[in-house]
Design a protein around this motif. Structure first.
Motif, PDB file in Angstrom:
ATOM      1  N   ARG A   1      -0.573   3.921  27.731  1.00  0.00           N
ATOM      2  CA  ARG A   1      -1.979   4.262  27.560  1.00  0.00           C
ATOM      3  C   ARG A   1      -2.256   5.028  26.270  1.00  0.00           C
ATOM      4  O   ARG A   1      -3.224   4.743  25.560  1.00  0.00           O
ATOM      5  N   ALA A   2      -1.419   5.986  25.934  1.00  0.00           N
ATOM      6  CA  ALA A   2      -1.689   6.816  24.749  1.00  0.00           C
ATOM      7  C   ALA A   2      -1.694   5.964  23.477  1.00  0.00           C
ATOM      8  O   ALA A   2      -2.581   6.101  22.621  1.00  0.00           O
ATOM      9  N   ARG A   3      -0.706   5.100  23.355  1.00  0.00           N
ATOM     10  CA  ARG A   3      -0.632   4.235  22.177  1.00  0.00           C
ATOM     11  C   ARG A   3      -1.813   3.264  22.158  1.00  0.00           C
ATOM     12  O   ARG A   3      -2.403   3.000  21.090  1.00  0.00           O
ATOM     13  N   ARG A   4      -2.156   2.736  23.310  1.00  0.00           N
ATOM     14  CA  ARG A   4      -3.309   1.823  23.378  1.00  0.00           C
ATOM     15  C   ARG A   4      -4.593   2.533  22.974  1.00  0.00           C
ATOM     16  O   ARG A   4      -5.406   1.996  22.205  1.00  0.00           O
ATOM     17  N   GLU A   5      -4.815   3.748  23.476  1.00  0.00           N
ATOM     18  CA  GLU A   5      -6.040   4.471  23.137  1.00  0.00           C
ATOM     19  C   GLU A   5      -6.130   4.718  21.637  1.00  0.00           C
ATOM     20  O   GLU A   5      -7.203   4.590  21.032  1.00  0.00           O
ATOM     21  N   ALA A   6      -5.009   5.076  21.035  1.00  0.00           N
ATOM     22  CA  ALA A   6      -5.006   5.314  19.592  1.00  0.00           C
ATOM     23  C   ALA A   6      -5.338   4.034  18.828  1.00  0.00           C
ATOM     24  O   ALA A   6      -6.114   4.042  17.862  1.00  0.00           O
ATOM     25  N   MET A   7      -4.774   2.921  19.261  1.00  0.00           N
ATOM     26  CA  MET A   7      -5.018   1.655  18.575  1.00  0.00           C
ATOM     27  C   MET A   7      -6.468   1.220  18.711  1.00  0.00           C
ATOM     28  O   MET A   7      -7.107   0.832  17.715  1.00  0.00           O
ATOM     29  N   PHE A   8      -7.016   1.268  19.912  1.00  0.00           N
ATOM     30  CA  PHE A   8      -8.393   0.829  20.097  1.00  0.00           C
ATOM     31  C   PHE A   8      -9.386   1.754  19.398  1.00  0.00           C
ATOM     32  O   PHE A   8     -10.475   1.319  19.019  1.00  0.00           O
ATOM     33  N   ALA A   9      -9.013   3.012  19.219  1.00  0.00           N
ATOM     34  CA  ALA A   9      -9.873   3.934  18.471  1.00  0.00           C
ATOM     35  C   ALA A   9      -9.873   3.612  16.984  1.00  0.00           C
ATOM     36  O   ALA A   9     -10.882   3.806  16.290  1.00  0.00           O
ATOM     37  N   ALA A  10      -8.745   3.098  16.489  1.00  0.00           N
ATOM     38  CA  ALA A  10      -8.606   2.831  15.057  1.00  0.00           C
ATOM     39  C   ALA A  10      -9.038   1.430  14.662  1.00  0.00           C
ATOM     40  O   ALA A  10      -9.453   1.205  13.517  1.00  0.00           O
ATOM     41  N   VAL A  11      -8.933   0.489  15.590  1.00  0.00           N
ATOM     42  CA  VAL A  11      -9.122  -0.925  15.271  1.00  0.00           C
ATOM     43  C   VAL A  11     -10.170  -1.524  16.199  1.00  0.00           C
ATOM     44  O   VAL A  11     -10.100  -1.354  17.422  1.00  0.00           O
ATOM     45  N   ASP A  12     -11.126  -2.248  15.629  1.00  0.00           N
ATOM     46  CA  ASP A  12     -12.155  -2.918  16.442  1.00  0.00           C
ATOM     47  C   ASP A  12     -11.598  -4.247  16.939  1.00  0.00           C
ATOM     48  O   ASP A  12     -11.914  -5.317  16.409  1.00  0.00           O
ATOM     49  N   LEU A  13     -10.791  -4.163  17.986  1.00  0.00           N
ATOM     50  CA  LEU A  13     -10.148  -5.362  18.503  1.00  0.00           C
ATOM     51  C   LEU A  13     -11.135  -6.286  19.205  1.00  0.00           C
ATOM     52  O   LEU A  13     -10.975  -7.512  19.160  1.00  0.00           O
ATOM     53  N   HIS A  14     -12.141  -5.731  19.826  1.00  0.00           N
ATOM     54  CA  HIS A  14     -13.151  -6.596  20.450  1.00  0.00           C
ATOM     55  C   HIS A  14     -13.960  -7.337  19.382  1.00  0.00           C
ATOM     56  O   HIS A  14     -14.315  -8.499  19.562  1.00  0.00           O
ATOM     57  N   GLY A  15     -14.226  -6.652  18.267  1.00  0.00           N
ATOM     58  CA  GLY A  15     -14.882  -7.332  17.153  1.00  0.00           C
ATOM     59  C   GLY A  15     -14.023  -8.444  16.585  1.00  0.00           C
ATOM     60  O   GLY A  15     -14.523  -9.517  16.229  1.00  0.00           O
ATOM     61  N   MET A  16     -12.718  -8.182  16.507  1.00  0.00           N
ATOM     62  CA  MET A  16     -11.779  -9.225  16.081  1.00  0.00           C
ATOM     63  C   MET A  16     -11.856 -10.432  17.007  1.00  0.00           C
ATOM     64  O   MET A  16     -11.911 -11.585  16.557  1.00  0.00           O
ATOM     65  N   ASN A  17     -11.902 -10.156  18.310  1.00  0.00           N
ATOM     66  CA  ASN A  17     -11.947 -11.261  19.266  1.00  0.00           C
ATOM     67  C   ASN A  17     -13.257 -12.037  19.186  1.00  0.00           C
ATOM     68  O   ASN A  17     -13.286 -13.249  19.433  1.00  0.00           O
ATOM     69  N   GLU A  18     -14.332 -11.352  18.835  1.00  0.00           N
ATOM     70  CA  GLU A  18     -15.607 -12.049  18.673  1.00  0.00           C
ATOM     71  C   GLU A  18     -15.536 -13.071  17.531  1.00  0.00           C
ATOM     72  O   GLU A  18     -16.190 -14.127  17.589  1.00  0.00           O
ATOM     73  N   ARG A  19     -14.747 -12.787  16.519  1.00  0.00           N
ATOM     74  CA  ARG A  19     -14.556 -13.769  15.450  1.00  0.00           C
ATOM     75  C   ARG A  19     -13.880 -15.025  16.004  1.00  0.00           C
ATOM     76  O   ARG A  19     -14.237 -16.154  15.629  1.00  0.00           O
ATOM     77  N   LEU A  20     -12.917 -14.825  16.889  1.00  0.00           N
ATOM     78  CA  LEU A  20     -12.274 -15.975  17.525  1.00  0.00           C
ATOM     79  C   LEU A  20     -13.292 -16.756  18.350  1.00  0.00           C
ATOM     80  O   LEU A  20     -13.321 -17.990  18.312  1.00  0.00           O
ATOM     81  N   ASP A  21     -14.127 -16.018  19.078  1.00  0.00           N
ATOM     82  CA  ASP A  21     -15.126 -16.663  19.932  1.00  0.00           C
ATOM     83  C   ASP A  21     -16.116 -17.500  19.131  1.00  0.00           C
ATOM     84  O   ASP A  21     -16.684 -18.465  19.652  1.00  0.00           O
ATOM     85  N   ARG A  22     -16.307 -17.147  17.868  1.00  0.00           N
ATOM     86  CA  ARG A  22     -17.217 -17.911  17.014  1.00  0.00           C
ATOM     87  C   ARG A  22     -16.530 -19.093  16.341  1.00  0.00           C
ATOM     88  O   ARG A  22     -17.167 -19.840  15.604  1.00  0.00           O
ATOM     89  N   GLY A  23     -15.219 -19.250  16.588  1.00  0.00           N
ATOM     90  CA  GLY A  23     -14.537 -20.435  16.114  1.00  0.00           C
ATOM     91  C   GLY A  23     -13.530 -20.217  15.007  1.00  0.00           C
ATOM     92  O   GLY A  23     -12.930 -21.187  14.515  1.00  0.00           O
ATOM     93  N   GLU A  24     -13.296 -18.967  14.589  1.00  0.00           N
ATOM     94  CA  GLU A  24     -12.297 -18.734  13.551  1.00  0.00           C
ATOM     95  C   GLU A  24     -10.887 -18.941  14.111  1.00  0.00           C
ATOM     96  O   GLU A  24     -10.666 -18.936  15.318  1.00  0.00           O
ATOM     97  N   ASP A  25      -9.927 -19.108  13.194  1.00  0.00           N
ATOM     98  CA  ASP A  25      -8.565 -19.466  13.584  1.00  0.00           C
ATOM     99  C   ASP A  25      -7.865 -18.337  14.335  1.00  0.00           C
ATOM    100  O   ASP A  25      -7.830 -17.184  13.880  1.00  0.00           O
ATOM    101  N   PHE A  26      -7.293 -18.689  15.471  1.00  0.00           N
ATOM    102  CA  PHE A  26      -6.654 -17.733  16.387  1.00  0.00           C
ATOM    103  C   PHE A  26      -5.577 -16.913  15.667  1.00  0.00           C
ATOM    104  O   PHE A  26      -5.626 -15.683  15.616  1.00  0.00           O
TER     105      PHE A  26
END
Length: 212
Positions: free
Chosen positions: A35-60
């Motif tokens: 959990r601690a490492r995950r919280e730090a990563m999600f605080a630093a990186v917009d992973l959901h925003g990254m996934n939205e790019r995939l949802d719009r059709g960009e390369d996985f």
């Protein structure tokens, strides 16, 4: 107007994430890296925003590797979004899968309408064969537009040729539901499979036994 006084739907649409398959990447990362490492990563990186790019059709692969390269402190963990997708998009919600299959047995056309990437969907389809059982699939990565943009609902209506008021759609996100309702679709906010089962019974599509 409640379900008892609306027209009987001619087709049913399922969202996938958190309707047919759990989509809780934070919880899955907690299992993989703590959990601690995950919280730090999600605080630093917009992973959901990254996934939205995939949802719009960009390369996985390309999008995830590009993001990982921008955040070297979390590179290995970000790459898991690609390499361990099967561990992120799980488990299936069994009762919802039974409802999908019960509707098809009852002769009700069943469609998927989901924000999902092209490559990530291909992996999930391999993991979960029921994703191939829809009569029609509207996957945002292939369509180049995501919910809740009005365009994606317009594209569904044009393709399936079912009147908006005869479509019944379930999704776990209120904004996606509101956009469909604004077009006249019948909608159900998914908060668990039993509530969805009850709605399908109320709509006259399944019996209580079939919806169990």
């Amino acid at each position: 107007m409640d379900a008892a006084h609306t027209p009987r739907p001619e087709a049913v649409l399922f969202d996938i994430g958190n309707v047919l398959i759990e989509w809780q990447p934070e919880a899955r990362y907690d299992e993989m890296i703590g959990r601690a490492r995950r919280e730090a990563m999600f605080a630093a990186v917009d992973l959901h925003g990254m996934n939205e790019r995939l949802d719009r059709g960009e390369d996985f692969r390309a999008v995830i590797h590009e993001t990982a390269d921008r955040y070297p402190d979390f590179r290995d963990e970000i790459l898991m979004w690609h390499a361990r997708w099967s561990d992120l998009a799980r488990p299936p919600i069994d009762h919802s899968v039974r409802l999908l299959r019960a509707l098809r047995r009852a002769g009700v056309p069943v469609f998927a309408l989901s924000n999902f990437g092209i490559g990530s969907f291909a992996v999930s389809e391999s993991d979960h064969p029921f994703l191939a059982e829809f009569d029609r699939r509207y996957i945002s990565g292939h369509m180049g537009v995501t919910k809740p943009a009005q365009r994606i609902y317009e594209m569904v209506e044009t393709d399936c040729a079912v009147a908006p008021g005869r479509l019944l759609f379930t999704d776990d996100r209120p904004d996606n539901i509101a956009a469909a309702a604004a077009r006249g679709w019948q909608v159900h906010l998914f908060e668990g499979p039993q509530g969805w089962a009850d709605r399908l019974v109320a709509a006259g599509l399944l019996t209580m036994d079939e919806a169990a």
